[in-house]
Design a protein around this motif. Structure first.
Motif, PDB file in Angstrom:
ATOM      1  N   ASP A  61       0.868  -1.176   0.000  1.00  0.00           N
ATOM      2  CA  ASP A  61       0.000   0.000   0.000  1.00  0.00           C
ATOM      3  C   ASP A  61       0.908   1.231   0.000  1.00  0.00           C
ATOM      4  N   GLY A  62       0.667   2.143  -0.914  1.00  0.00           N
ATOM      5  CA  GLY A  62       1.523   3.327  -0.988  1.00  0.00           C
ATOM      6  C   GLY A  62       1.167   4.203  -2.167  1.00  0.00           C
ATOM      7  N   TYR A  63       2.214   4.628  -2.893  1.00  0.00           N
ATOM      8  CA  TYR A  63       2.019   5.550  -4.013  1.00  0.00           C
ATOM      9  C   TYR A  63       2.903   5.130  -5.180  1.00  0.00           C
ATOM     10  N   ALA A  64       2.301   5.051  -6.371  1.00  0.00           N
ATOM     11  CA  ALA A  64       3.071   4.874  -7.604  1.00  0.00           C
ATOM     12  C   ALA A  64       3.523   6.257  -8.049  1.00  0.00           C
ATOM     13  N   ILE A  65       4.797   6.366  -8.355  1.00  0.00           N
ATOM     14  CA  ILE A  65       5.325   7.680  -8.728  1.00  0.00           C
ATOM     15  C   ILE A  65       6.141   7.586 -10.008  1.00  0.00           C
ATOM     16  N   ASN A  66       6.272   8.738 -10.672  1.00  0.00           N
ATOM     17  CA  ASN A  66       7.135   8.862 -11.853  1.00  0.00           C
ATOM     18  C   ASN A  66       8.102   9.996 -11.582  1.00  0.00           C
ATOM     19  N   ILE A 107      -0.071  -1.286 -11.874  1.00  0.00           N
ATOM     20  CA  ILE A 107       0.898  -0.197 -11.944  1.00  0.00           C
ATOM     21  C   ILE A 107       0.586   0.709 -13.149  1.00  0.00           C
ATOM     22  N   PRO A 108       0.500   2.023 -12.942  1.00  0.00           N
ATOM     23  CA  PRO A 108       0.274   2.931 -14.079  1.00  0.00           C
ATOM     24  C   PRO A 108       1.477   2.925 -15.028  1.00  0.00           C
ATOM     25  N   GLU A 109       1.227   3.233 -16.277  1.00  0.00           N
ATOM     26  CA  GLU A 109       2.317   3.350 -17.241  1.00  0.00           C
ATOM     27  C   GLU A 109       3.263   4.466 -16.802  1.00  0.00           C
ATOM     28  N   ARG A 110       4.553   4.257 -17.072  1.00  0.00           N
ATOM     29  CA  ARG A 110       5.638   5.200 -16.799  1.00  0.00           C
ATOM     30  C   ARG A 110       5.952   5.320 -15.307  1.00  0.00           C
ATOM     31  N   THR A 111       5.456   4.366 -14.485  1.00  0.00           N
ATOM     32  CA  THR A 111       5.822   4.345 -13.061  1.00  0.00           C
ATOM     33  C   THR A 111       7.295   3.959 -12.926  1.00  0.00           C
ATOM     34  N   THR A 112       8.022   4.707 -12.133  1.00  0.00           N
ATOM     35  CA  THR A 112       9.440   4.397 -11.896  1.00  0.00           C
ATOM     36  C   THR A 112       9.679   3.770 -10.527  1.00  0.00           C
ATOM     37  N   HIS A 113       8.815   4.076  -9.550  1.00  0.00           N
ATOM     38  CA  HIS A 113       8.953   3.548  -8.195  1.00  0.00           C
ATOM     39  C   HIS A 113       7.565   3.381  -7.577  1.00  0.00           C
ATOM     40  N   VAL A 114       7.514   2.549  -6.556  1.00  0.00           N
ATOM     41  CA  VAL A 114       6.357   2.541  -5.655  1.00  0.00           C
ATOM     42  C   VAL A 114       6.885   2.845  -4.263  1.00  0.00           C
ATOM     43  N   ALA A 115       6.335   3.892  -3.644  1.00  0.00           N
ATOM     44  CA  ALA A 115       6.753   4.289  -2.299  1.00  0.00           C
ATOM     45  C   ALA A 115       5.739   3.767  -1.296  1.00  0.00           C
ATOM     46  N   ARG A 116       6.178   2.915  -0.387  1.00  0.00           N
ATOM     47  CA  ARG A 116       5.262   2.414   0.630  1.00  0.00           C
ATOM     48  C   ARG A 116       4.804   3.561   1.512  1.00  0.00           C
ATOM     49  N   GLN A 117       3.596   3.446   2.005  1.00  0.00           N
ATOM     50  CA  GLN A 117       2.984   4.589   2.686  1.00  0.00           C
ATOM     51  C   GLN A 117       3.743   4.997   3.950  1.00  0.00           C
ATOM     52  N   GLU A 118       4.555   4.092   4.513  1.00  0.00           N
ATOM     53  CA  GLU A 118       5.297   4.435   5.736  1.00  0.00           C
ATOM     54  C   GLU A 118       6.381   5.487   5.508  1.00  0.00           C
ATOM     55  N   ILE A 119       6.815   5.675   4.253  1.00  0.00           N
ATOM     56  CA  ILE A 119       7.874   6.664   4.002  1.00  0.00           C
ATOM     57  C   ILE A 119       7.313   7.885   3.273  1.00  0.00           C
ATOM     58  N   VAL A 120       6.001   8.083   3.379  1.00  0.00           N
ATOM     59  CA  VAL A 120       5.332   9.194   2.698  1.00  0.00           C
ATOM     60  C   VAL A 120       4.653  10.089   3.727  1.00  0.00           C
ATOM     61  N   VAL A 121       4.814  11.382   3.569  1.00  0.00           N
ATOM     62  CA  VAL A 121       4.078  12.367   4.361  1.00  0.00           C
ATOM     63  C   VAL A 121       3.062  13.042   3.453  1.00  0.00           C
ATOM     64  N   VAL A 122       1.800  13.040   3.871  1.00  0.00           N
ATOM     65  CA  VAL A 122       0.745  13.693   3.085  1.00  0.00           C
ATOM     66  C   VAL A 122       0.775  15.179   3.393  1.00  0.00           C
ATOM     67  N   GLU A 123       1.144  15.968   2.402  1.00  0.00           N
ATOM     68  CA  GLU A 123       1.234  17.417   2.580  1.00  0.00           C
ATOM     69  C   GLU A 123      -0.137  18.079   2.440  1.00  0.00           C
ATOM     70  N   SER A 124      -0.951  17.536   1.522  1.00  0.00           N
ATOM     71  CA  SER A 124      -2.300  18.070   1.297  1.00  0.00           C
ATOM     72  C   SER A 124      -3.093  17.002   0.556  1.00  0.00           C
ATOM     73  N   ASP A 125      -4.337  17.326   0.197  1.00  0.00           N
ATOM     74  CA  ASP A 125      -5.147  16.365  -0.547  1.00  0.00           C
ATOM     75  C   ASP A 125      -4.541  16.019  -1.892  1.00  0.00           C
ATOM     76  N   SER A 126      -3.668  16.863  -2.389  1.00  0.00           N
ATOM     77  CA  SER A 126      -3.145  16.638  -3.740  1.00  0.00           C
ATOM     78  C   SER A 126      -1.626  16.547  -3.803  1.00  0.00           C
ATOM     79  N   GLN A 127      -0.964  16.511  -2.657  1.00  0.00           N
ATOM     80  CA  GLN A 127       0.499  16.438  -2.681  1.00  0.00           C
ATOM     81  C   GLN A 127       1.031  15.523  -1.571  1.00  0.00           C
ATOM     82  N   ILE A 128       2.138  14.818  -1.890  1.00  0.00           N
ATOM     83  CA  ILE A 128       2.849  13.999  -0.909  1.00  0.00           C
ATOM     84  C   ILE A 128       4.323  14.345  -0.971  1.00  0.00           C
ATOM     85  N   ARG A 129       5.036  13.983   0.113  1.00  0.00           N
ATOM     86  CA  ARG A 129       6.480  14.163   0.145  1.00  0.00           C
ATOM     87  C   ARG A 129       7.124  12.888   0.656  1.00  0.00           C
ATOM     88  N   LEU A 130       8.205  12.441  -0.018  1.00  0.00           N
ATOM     89  CA  LEU A 130       8.945  11.252   0.399  1.00  0.00           C
ATOM     90  C   LEU A 130       9.966  11.646   1.454  1.00  0.00           C
TER      91      LEU A 130
END
Length: 409
Positions: A61-66, A107-130
């Motif tokens: 569980d986390g975030y797919a990122i490019n 996995i979405p196309e062009r995904t380079t990493h998946v960040a597990r939710q434990e290493i993610v800080v939710v900055e707002s409804d539309s932004q996260i920070r690793l």
């Protein structure tokens, strides 16, 4: 005792096993739904029609990122959507974007990493920070990384256990070609079986062989019919005449020695069975009898076990299993292990199968013999987890290496 071991006509344990494995004809092949394939032996190899995984998916569980950046720590990403497991939608990420994703999600196309939710800080409804660095392609299960389409999953002769059934199910296998399950009848001979405790006063005994064989065969994966008949030649003959046409195996207990009421062998001959062997130089189970009836394309095998329950148990573990396996085209030797005795053993004129308890001590497999080894005794099966093969005419000392087979039932 030496006279008993020196009796003429006895064959060795290895000779008896070899005769079973070479003489027995394999049963026909049938097609079964996968769900009914447990405990069956494959008659045809199984290949996967799909990739496993069938699509690249998230392992967490986390975030797919490019991201085109090498260092992702403290990087902020724009969250543009969410992907649940089972969602069939195709998504594509632009550089600097992320999507909320759950374990098993595509996995979405062009995904380079998946960040597990434990290493993610939710900055707002539309932004996260690793908050930690990530390696490229982290936590992505790639298409076909476990199994590729066309890859062999199971080989001919493999037994379908629970793990195999689950693995084949995951690959979408619907049906299996397997050897037909042997049809087995068990015939308990004798007039001495007690029905109640009061019967014991009349010189009778409670039946252990019927429950033993029924449970053993059920554990092997076979439903069995149990019959009790008296020690009368006419009854034994009629029983064999009836059963030989409808069963692949007849297993009898008692009546295979040379006593006045031992009718199994002569009645087998009278009903068309031909002897393959009789009497094995072993203890317990010397008077073991094995014969075959053939009529057109039908074969029926008769495995005549001694009457003593410990001999029944030992012979089923060694010879009964070999017979049922051979009927399903399994002819490999038993899986013998080696272990060290924890005590001395006297010699005997016959090779013996002793019930023992095996355990590991400082990385070595140790073997402790159990008391009450006589063929009419079963109480030590409460502690036994193996049968140990003791050579004939040799006194063994503590620390010597011997062979055995583990028993799981």
């Amino acid at each position: 005792m030496s006279g008993c071991g020196a009796e003429k006509g006895l064959i060795s344990i290895d000779e008896a096993l070899a005769l079973i494995q070479t003489k027995v004809k394999a049963l026909a092949v049938e097609m079964l739904p996968l769900a009914k394939g447990l405990h069956r032996y494959l008659a045809k190899a199984v290949y996967s029609d799909v990739n496993l995984p069938s699509f690249s998916q998230s392992a967490v569980d986390g975030y797919a990122i490019n991201s085109s950046l090498e260092n992702l720590q403290d990087t902020v990403f724009d969250v543009v959507g969410e992907i649940k497991a089972g969602s069939g939608l195709n998504h594509q990420l632009a550089d600097g974007q992320a999507m909320r994703i759950f374990t098993g999600g595509k996995i979405p196309e062009r995904t380079t990493h998946v960040a597990r939710q434990e290493i993610v800080v939710v900055e707002s409804d539309s932004q996260i920070r690793l908050v930690e660095q990530l390696k490229p392609q982290a936590d992505i299960r790639f298409t076909g990384e476990e199994v590729q389409a066309g890859q062999q999953l199971a080989e001919i002769g493999q037994k379908v256990n629970i793990g195999a059934l689950a693995a084949l199910s995951m690959a979408g296998v619907q049906a299996l070609e397997v050897f037909r399950e042997p049809k087995v009848a068990v015939v308990i001979t004798g007039d001495e079986v007690a029905e109640t405790a009061e019967d014991l006063h009349a010189g009778k005994v409670f039946d252990a062989n019927g429950p033993l064989l029924k449970a053993w065969l059920q554990d092997y994966g076979i439903d069995v019919d149990i019959l009790h008949i008296a020690d009368e030649a006419e009854q034994v003959t009629q029983c064999f005449e009836r059963l030989k046409q409808h069963y692949d195996v007849i297993i009898t207990t008692g009546g295979v020695s040379v006593g006045d009421y031992d009718f199994v062998r002569p009645c087998a001959f009278e009903t068309g069975f031909e002897q393959i062997f009789w009497k094995v130089k072993q203890k317990p189970g010397k008077p073991l009898f094995f014969a075959e009836y053939t009529a057109q394309h039908h074969h029926c095998y008769l495995l005549g076990l001694p009457g003593n329950p410990a001999a029944v148990y030992v012979c089923m573990q060694i010879y009964g299993k070999a017979l049922l396996d051979a009927l399903q085209n399994q002819r490999q030797s038993l899986a013998w292990f080696s272990g060290l005795l924890t005590h001395d053993l006297k010699s005997d004129a016959r090779e013996r199968f002793l019930r023992m308890h095996a355990y590991f001590e400082q990385g070595q497999l140790k073997l402790q013999s159990l008391a009450k080894q006589q063929s009419h005794m079963l109480s030590n099966l409460m502690q036994a987890n193996c049968l140990v093969r003791i050579p004939a005419n040799i006194k063994l000392e503590v620390g010597q290496e011997v062979s055995g087979v583990f028993i799981h039932n």
